[in-house]
Design an enzyme around this catalytic site. Structure first.
Site, PDB file in Angstrom:
ATOM      1  N   ARG A   1       1.152  -0.997  -0.102  1.00  0.00           N
ATOM      2  CA  ARG A   1      -0.083   0.080   0.495  1.00  0.00           C
ATOM      3  C   ARG A   1       0.903   1.322  -0.036  1.00  0.00           C
ATOM      4  NH1 ARG A   1      -0.852  -4.226   3.528  1.00  0.00           N
ATOM      5  NH2 ARG A   1      -2.230  -5.351   3.291  1.00  0.00           N
TER       6      ARG A   1
ATOM      7  N   LYS B   1     -15.046  -0.194  -3.799  1.00  0.00           N
ATOM      8  CA  LYS B   1     -14.898  -0.499  -2.463  1.00  0.00           C
ATOM      9  C   LYS B   1     -14.859   0.456  -1.573  1.00  0.00           C
ATOM     10  CE  LYS B   1     -14.431  -2.123   1.697  1.00  0.00           C
ATOM     11  NZ  LYS B   1     -13.653  -1.566   2.766  1.00  0.00           N
TER      12      LYS B   1
ATOM     13  N   PRO C   1     -19.851  -0.102   0.662  1.00  0.00           N
ATOM     14  CA  PRO C   1     -19.337  -0.540   0.063  1.00  0.00           C
ATOM     15  C   PRO C   1     -19.575  -2.081   0.401  1.00  0.00           C
ATOM     16  CG  PRO C   1     -19.016   1.236   1.999  1.00  0.00           C
ATOM     17  CD  PRO C   1     -20.335   0.804   2.004  1.00  0.00           C
TER      18      PRO C   1
ATOM     19  N   ASP D   1     -17.685  -4.900   1.004  1.00  0.00           N
ATOM     20  CA  ASP D   1     -16.697  -5.522   1.965  1.00  0.00           C
ATOM     21  C   ASP D   1     -16.361  -7.139   1.803  1.00  0.00           C
ATOM     22  OD1 ASP D   1     -16.883  -6.012   4.277  1.00  0.00           O
ATOM     23  OD2 ASP D   1     -17.585  -4.249   3.939  1.00  0.00           O
TER      24      ASP D   1
ATOM     25  N   PHE E   1     -22.135  -4.970   9.561  1.00  0.00           N
ATOM     26  CA  PHE E   1     -20.831  -5.197   9.367  1.00  0.00           C
ATOM     27  C   PHE E   1     -19.936  -5.170  10.602  1.00  0.00           C
ATOM     28  CE2 PHE E   1     -16.395  -3.112  10.164  1.00  0.00           C
ATOM     29  CZ  PHE E   1     -15.818  -4.575   8.829  1.00  0.00           C
TER      30      PHE E   1
END
Length: 304
Positions: free
Chosen positions: A192, A234, A251, A253, A296
DNA sequence: TATCCAAGGTAAGTT
DNA sequence: AACTTACCTTGGATA
Protein backbone atom coordinates in the site's frame (compact mmCIF):
# COMPACT_ATOMS: atom_id res chain seq x y z
CA UNK A 1 -7.38 22.87 27.47
CA UNK A 2 -11.00 23.88 27.53
CA UNK A 3 -13.42 21.37 28.98
CA UNK A 4 -17.14 20.83 28.62
CA UNK A 5 -19.92 18.33 28.20
CA UNK A 6 -22.54 17.36 25.67
CA UNK A 7 -25.74 16.18 27.36
CA UNK A 8 -26.99 13.20 25.40
CA UNK A 9 -30.52 14.34 26.13
CA UNK A 10 -29.82 16.94 23.43
CA UNK A 11 -29.11 14.24 20.83
CA UNK A 12 -31.84 12.68 18.71
CA UNK A 13 -31.77 8.97 19.45
CA UNK A 14 -29.20 6.90 21.34
CA UNK A 15 -25.45 7.37 21.19
CA UNK A 16 -22.60 4.95 21.89
CA UNK A 17 -19.05 6.25 21.72
CA UNK A 18 -17.21 2.95 21.62
CA UNK A 19 -19.18 1.28 18.88
CA UNK A 20 -18.97 4.49 16.87
CA UNK A 21 -15.18 4.72 17.16
CA UNK A 22 -14.23 1.02 17.25
CA UNK A 23 -16.40 -0.34 14.45
CA UNK A 24 -13.90 0.07 11.63
CA UNK A 25 -15.23 3.36 10.25
CA UNK A 26 -12.59 5.76 11.51
CA UNK A 27 -8.97 4.90 12.21
CA UNK A 28 -8.01 8.38 13.38
CA UNK A 29 -9.00 8.22 17.05
CA UNK A 30 -6.87 6.58 19.70
CA UNK A 31 -8.01 5.11 22.97
CA UNK A 32 -5.71 6.29 25.73
CA UNK A 33 -5.96 3.13 27.83
CA UNK A 34 -4.33 1.25 24.96
CA UNK A 35 -7.17 -1.24 24.66
CA UNK A 36 -8.58 -0.10 21.34
CA UNK A 37 -10.36 -3.06 19.68
CA UNK A 38 -9.50 -5.27 22.67
CA UNK A 39 -12.02 -4.59 25.37
CA UNK A 40 -15.71 -4.21 24.64
CA UNK A 41 -17.58 -2.37 27.37
CA UNK A 42 -20.64 -0.19 27.14
CA UNK A 43 -19.60 3.11 25.57
CA UNK A 44 -15.92 2.20 26.00
CA UNK A 45 -16.22 1.90 29.75
CA UNK A 46 -15.35 5.54 30.48
CA UNK A 47 -12.19 5.30 28.37
CA UNK A 48 -10.88 8.49 26.79
CA UNK A 49 -10.49 8.72 23.03
CA UNK A 50 -8.41 11.43 21.40
CA UNK A 51 -7.64 12.78 17.97
CA UNK A 52 -6.32 15.86 16.18
CA UNK A 53 -8.58 17.38 13.56
CA UNK A 54 -8.53 20.20 11.03
CA UNK A 55 -10.85 23.15 11.70
CA UNK A 56 -14.44 22.82 10.57
CA UNK A 57 -14.28 25.90 8.36
CA UNK A 58 -11.40 24.37 6.45
CA UNK A 59 -9.92 27.84 6.04
CA UNK A 60 -7.26 28.21 8.70
CA UNK A 61 -4.82 25.35 9.17
CA UNK A 62 -4.93 25.45 12.94
CA UNK A 63 -5.69 21.93 14.10
CA UNK A 64 -7.50 21.09 17.30
CA UNK A 65 -6.83 18.41 19.87
CA UNK A 66 -10.05 16.71 20.98
CA UNK A 67 -10.38 14.24 23.83
CA UNK A 68 -13.72 12.69 24.69
CA UNK A 69 -15.26 10.01 26.85
CA UNK A 70 -18.80 8.88 27.52
CA UNK A 71 -20.19 8.63 31.03
CA UNK A 72 -23.73 8.09 32.21
CA UNK A 73 -25.77 10.44 30.08
CA UNK A 74 -23.23 12.74 28.57
CA UNK A 75 -20.02 13.18 26.67
CA UNK A 76 -17.18 14.81 28.55
CA UNK A 77 -14.59 16.59 26.42
CA UNK A 78 -11.27 18.38 26.64
CA UNK A 79 -10.06 20.36 23.68
CA UNK A 80 -7.91 23.22 22.47
CA UNK A 81 -11.14 24.77 21.18
CA UNK A 82 -14.91 24.53 21.71
CA UNK A 83 -15.44 20.85 20.95
CA UNK A 84 -19.24 20.88 20.78
CA UNK A 85 -19.48 21.74 17.07
CA UNK A 86 -16.51 19.47 16.34
CA UNK A 87 -18.01 16.46 18.11
CA UNK A 88 -21.41 17.13 16.58
CA UNK A 89 -19.79 17.03 13.16
CA UNK A 90 -17.30 14.19 13.66
CA UNK A 91 -19.70 11.82 15.45
CA UNK A 92 -22.81 12.81 13.51
CA UNK A 93 -24.65 13.86 16.67
CA UNK A 94 -26.94 15.78 14.32
CA UNK A 95 -28.35 12.54 12.88
CA UNK A 96 -31.76 11.49 14.15
CA UNK A 97 -30.88 7.85 14.72
CA UNK A 98 -34.40 6.74 15.63
CA UNK A 99 -35.74 8.28 12.43
CA UNK A 100 -32.98 6.61 10.42
CA UNK A 101 -33.77 3.22 11.89
CA UNK A 102 -37.49 3.81 11.32
CA UNK A 103 -36.73 4.58 7.67
CA UNK A 104 -34.79 1.32 7.29
CA UNK A 105 -36.84 -1.64 6.02
CA UNK A 106 -37.63 -4.42 8.47
CA UNK A 107 -35.11 -7.20 8.00
CA UNK A 108 -34.06 -9.86 10.51
CA UNK A 109 -30.29 -9.41 10.17
CA UNK A 110 -30.46 -5.61 10.15
CA UNK A 111 -32.75 -5.65 13.20
CA UNK A 112 -30.33 -7.88 15.11
CA UNK A 113 -27.43 -5.60 14.20
CA UNK A 114 -29.27 -2.44 15.27
CA UNK A 115 -30.27 -4.13 18.53
CA UNK A 116 -26.72 -5.29 19.22
CA UNK A 117 -25.14 -1.82 19.14
CA UNK A 118 -27.76 0.79 19.95
CA UNK A 119 -26.34 4.27 19.53
CA UNK A 120 -23.64 3.47 16.99
CA UNK A 121 -23.38 6.35 14.55
CA UNK A 122 -21.55 6.92 11.32
CA UNK A 123 -18.52 9.21 11.47
CA UNK A 124 -17.41 12.21 9.42
CA UNK A 125 -13.65 11.97 8.95
CA UNK A 126 -11.75 14.57 6.98
CA UNK A 127 -11.54 13.47 3.31
CA UNK A 128 -7.79 13.06 2.84
CA UNK A 129 -7.18 11.14 6.06
CA UNK A 130 -10.19 8.94 5.33
CA UNK A 131 -8.90 8.30 1.82
CA UNK A 132 -5.49 7.24 3.11
CA UNK A 133 -7.02 5.12 5.89
CA UNK A 134 -9.03 3.05 3.46
CA UNK A 135 -6.21 2.75 0.92
CA UNK A 136 -4.37 1.14 3.83
CA UNK A 137 -7.36 -1.09 4.62
CA UNK A 138 -6.84 -3.46 1.68
CA UNK A 139 -6.49 -7.03 2.97
CA UNK A 140 -5.81 -5.76 6.48
CA UNK A 141 -7.23 -6.20 9.97
CA UNK A 142 -8.86 -3.22 11.64
CA UNK A 143 -6.38 -3.07 14.52
CA UNK A 144 -3.50 -2.89 12.06
CA UNK A 145 -5.20 -0.28 9.87
CA UNK A 146 -5.52 1.80 13.01
CA UNK A 147 -1.88 1.18 13.88
CA UNK A 148 -0.82 2.34 10.42
CA UNK A 149 -2.68 5.64 10.74
CA UNK A 150 -1.21 6.22 14.20
CA UNK A 151 2.25 5.50 12.80
CA UNK A 152 1.73 7.86 9.85
CA UNK A 153 0.71 10.64 12.24
CA UNK A 154 3.61 9.92 14.56
CA UNK A 155 6.21 9.89 11.79
CA UNK A 156 4.92 12.52 9.36
CA UNK A 157 2.26 14.55 11.16
CA UNK A 158 2.57 17.95 12.78
CA UNK A 159 3.31 17.70 16.51
CA UNK A 160 1.19 19.75 18.90
CA UNK A 161 2.30 20.20 22.49
CA UNK A 162 -0.57 20.86 24.86
CA UNK A 163 -0.28 20.85 28.63
CA UNK A 164 2.99 18.96 28.38
CA UNK A 165 1.50 16.22 26.21
CA UNK A 166 2.43 15.68 22.58
CA UNK A 167 -0.23 15.04 19.95
CA UNK A 168 0.23 14.24 16.28
CA UNK A 169 -2.04 15.48 13.53
CA UNK A 170 -2.65 13.31 10.49
CA UNK A 171 -0.01 14.17 7.87
CA UNK A 172 -0.71 16.67 5.12
CA UNK A 173 -0.82 15.46 1.50
CA UNK A 174 2.40 17.40 0.90
CA UNK A 175 4.25 15.59 3.67
CA UNK A 176 3.08 12.12 2.59
CA UNK A 177 3.89 12.92 -1.02
CA UNK A 178 7.39 13.85 0.07
CA UNK A 179 7.86 10.58 1.95
CA UNK A 180 9.69 7.82 0.11
CA UNK A 181 8.11 4.47 -0.60
CA UNK A 182 10.70 2.84 1.65
CA UNK A 183 9.87 5.17 4.53
CA UNK A 184 6.22 4.18 4.20
CA UNK A 185 7.07 0.49 3.92
CA UNK A 186 9.02 0.87 7.15
CA UNK A 187 5.67 1.62 8.80
CA UNK A 188 4.43 -1.81 7.63
CA UNK A 189 2.23 -0.43 4.88
CA UNK A 190 3.50 -3.14 2.55
CA UNK A 191 2.31 -2.86 -1.05
CA UNK A 192 0.00 0.00 0.00
CA UNK A 193 3.03 2.27 0.45
CA UNK A 194 3.28 3.42 -3.18
CA UNK A 195 -0.51 3.79 -3.34
CA UNK A 196 -0.47 6.21 -0.41
CA UNK A 197 2.57 8.03 -1.71
CA UNK A 198 1.19 8.51 -5.23
CA UNK A 199 -2.32 9.41 -4.09
CA UNK A 200 -0.88 12.00 -1.68
CA UNK A 201 1.07 13.39 -4.61
CA UNK A 202 -2.09 13.76 -6.69
CA UNK A 203 -3.73 15.75 -3.89
CA UNK A 204 -0.61 17.77 -3.10
CA UNK A 205 -0.03 18.94 -6.66
CA UNK A 206 -3.65 19.89 -7.16
CA UNK A 207 -4.42 17.19 -9.72
CA UNK A 208 -7.39 15.96 -7.68
CA UNK A 209 -9.09 16.51 -4.34
CA UNK A 210 -11.28 13.85 -2.70
CA UNK A 211 -13.56 16.59 -1.32
CA UNK A 212 -14.57 17.49 -4.89
CA UNK A 213 -16.71 14.36 -4.98
CA UNK A 214 -19.00 15.86 -2.34
CA UNK A 215 -21.08 17.77 -4.87
CA UNK A 216 -21.52 14.94 -7.37
CA UNK A 217 -24.27 12.41 -7.87
CA UNK A 218 -23.53 9.26 -5.86
CA UNK A 219 -22.27 6.84 -8.50
CA UNK A 220 -20.41 9.59 -10.36
CA UNK A 221 -18.76 10.52 -7.06
CA UNK A 222 -17.67 6.92 -6.57
CA UNK A 223 -16.24 6.68 -10.06
CA UNK A 224 -14.46 9.97 -9.52
CA UNK A 225 -12.66 8.75 -6.41
CA UNK A 226 -11.30 5.67 -8.19
CA UNK A 227 -8.88 7.98 -10.03
CA UNK A 228 -6.68 7.84 -6.92
CA UNK A 229 -4.05 5.13 -6.83
CA UNK A 230 -5.07 2.22 -4.64
CA UNK A 231 -8.72 3.25 -4.72
CA UNK A 232 -11.23 0.90 -6.29
CA UNK A 233 -15.00 0.92 -5.93
CA UNK A 234 -15.03 -0.46 -2.39
CA UNK A 235 -12.56 2.04 -0.94
CA UNK A 236 -14.31 4.84 -2.83
CA UNK A 237 -17.60 3.84 -1.19
CA UNK A 238 -15.95 3.97 2.23
CA UNK A 239 -14.73 7.50 1.63
CA UNK A 240 -18.18 8.56 0.44
CA UNK A 241 -19.84 7.02 3.49
CA UNK A 242 -17.40 7.83 6.28
CA UNK A 243 -16.26 11.23 5.11
CA UNK A 244 -18.38 12.85 2.44
CA UNK A 245 -21.84 12.21 3.84
CA UNK A 246 -23.20 9.82 1.20
CA UNK A 247 -25.34 7.81 3.61
CA UNK A 248 -26.67 5.69 0.75
CA UNK A 249 -23.20 4.27 0.00
CA UNK A 250 -22.87 0.53 0.72
CA UNK A 251 -19.22 -0.59 0.57
CA UNK A 252 -19.08 -4.20 -0.64
CA UNK A 253 -16.40 -5.63 1.64
CA UNK A 254 -15.80 -9.26 2.53
CA UNK A 255 -18.28 -9.16 5.40
CA UNK A 256 -21.14 -7.60 3.49
CA UNK A 257 -20.44 -9.93 0.57
CA UNK A 258 -20.78 -12.93 2.86
CA UNK A 259 -23.97 -11.40 4.25
CA UNK A 260 -25.29 -11.12 0.71
CA UNK A 261 -24.39 -14.76 0.03
CA UNK A 262 -26.04 -15.94 3.27
CA UNK A 263 -29.03 -13.62 3.58
CA UNK A 264 -29.65 -11.73 0.32
CA UNK A 265 -28.53 -14.04 -2.50
CA UNK A 266 -30.91 -12.37 -4.93
CA UNK A 267 -28.91 -9.16 -4.51
CA UNK A 268 -25.78 -10.77 -6.00
CA UNK A 269 -25.82 -9.37 -9.52
CA UNK A 270 -22.23 -10.22 -10.38
CA UNK A 271 -20.67 -6.81 -10.85
CA UNK A 272 -19.92 -4.35 -8.06
CA UNK A 273 -22.16 -1.53 -9.29
CA UNK A 274 -25.15 -3.78 -9.92
CA UNK A 275 -24.85 -5.69 -6.64
CA UNK A 276 -24.30 -2.44 -4.76
CA UNK A 277 -27.46 -1.02 -6.30
CA UNK A 278 -29.47 -4.10 -5.31
CA UNK A 279 -28.32 -4.25 -1.68
CA UNK A 280 -28.71 -0.47 -1.40
CA UNK A 281 -32.36 -0.80 -2.34
CA UNK A 282 -32.80 -3.73 0.04
CA UNK A 283 -31.46 -1.55 2.85
CA UNK A 284 -33.85 1.26 2.06
CA UNK A 285 -31.82 3.54 -0.20
CA UNK A 286 -31.23 6.86 1.54
CA UNK A 287 -29.69 5.47 4.75
CA UNK A 288 -28.46 2.15 3.36
CA UNK A 289 -24.93 2.94 4.52
CA UNK A 290 -26.12 2.98 8.12
CA UNK A 291 -27.58 -0.52 7.73
CA UNK A 292 -24.36 -1.68 6.05
CA UNK A 293 -22.21 -0.38 8.89
CA UNK A 294 -24.40 -2.00 11.54
CA UNK A 295 -24.33 -5.33 9.70
CA UNK A 296 -20.58 -5.08 9.16
CA UNK A 297 -19.85 -4.40 12.82
CA UNK A 298 -22.34 -7.03 13.98
CA UNK A 299 -20.95 -9.80 11.78
CA UNK A 300 -17.33 -8.88 12.42
CA UNK A 301 -17.99 -8.98 16.15
CA UNK A 302 -19.28 -12.53 15.97
CA UNK A 303 -22.98 -12.11 15.22
CA UNK A 304 -24.72 -14.09 12.52
C1' DT B 1 9.09 -23.88 17.41
C1' DA B 2 7.99 -23.86 12.41
C1' DT B 3 4.64 -23.25 8.86
C1' DC B 4 0.42 -21.69 7.14
C1' DC B 5 -3.24 -18.52 6.45
C1' DA B 6 -6.28 -14.70 6.02
C1' DA B 7 -6.95 -9.82 6.85
C1' DG B 8 -12.94 -4.09 5.33
C1' DG B 9 -8.88 -4.95 -2.27
C1' DT B 10 -6.51 -3.03 -6.18
C1' DA B 11 -3.69 -2.98 -10.35
C1' DA B 12 -2.04 -5.21 -14.17
C1' DG B 13 -2.16 -8.76 -17.33
C1' DT B 14 -5.25 -12.45 -20.03
C1' DT B 15 -9.13 -14.31 -22.30
C1' DA C 1 -16.03 -6.44 -20.00
C1' DA C 2 -15.20 -10.55 -17.14
C1' DC C 3 -11.63 -13.39 -15.10
C1' DT C 4 -6.74 -14.42 -12.88
C1' DT C 5 -2.88 -13.36 -10.30
C1' DA C 6 0.58 -10.94 -7.58
C1' DC C 7 1.13 -8.07 -3.85
C1' DC C 8 3.60 -6.63 1.85
C1' DT C 9 3.07 -7.71 6.48
C1' DT C 10 1.85 -9.94 10.67
C1' DG C 11 -0.93 -12.03 14.49
C1' DG C 12 -3.17 -16.11 15.37
C1' DA C 13 -4.18 -20.87 14.12
C1' DT C 14 -2.45 -25.36 13.05
C1' DA C 15 0.99 -29.11 12.94
Amino acid sequence: METGTVPLADVDGPFDLQSTLESGQSYLWDRTDGEMYDRLDAHGGDAWYETVVPPLDGVSDERAVVRVRQTENRLEWESTTDAVPLLTHLLRLDDDLDAIRAATPDDPLVERAFDAYPGMRLVRDSPFSCLVSFICSAQMRVARIHGMQMALAREFGETLSVDGERYHAFPTPERLAAASEDELRDLSLGYRAPYVQRTAGMVANGEADPADARDMEYEAARDSLTRFVGVGEKVADCVLLFSLGFLEAVPLDTWIRSAIADHYPDCDRGGYAETSRAIRERFGGTYAGYAQTYVFHYLRSGGE
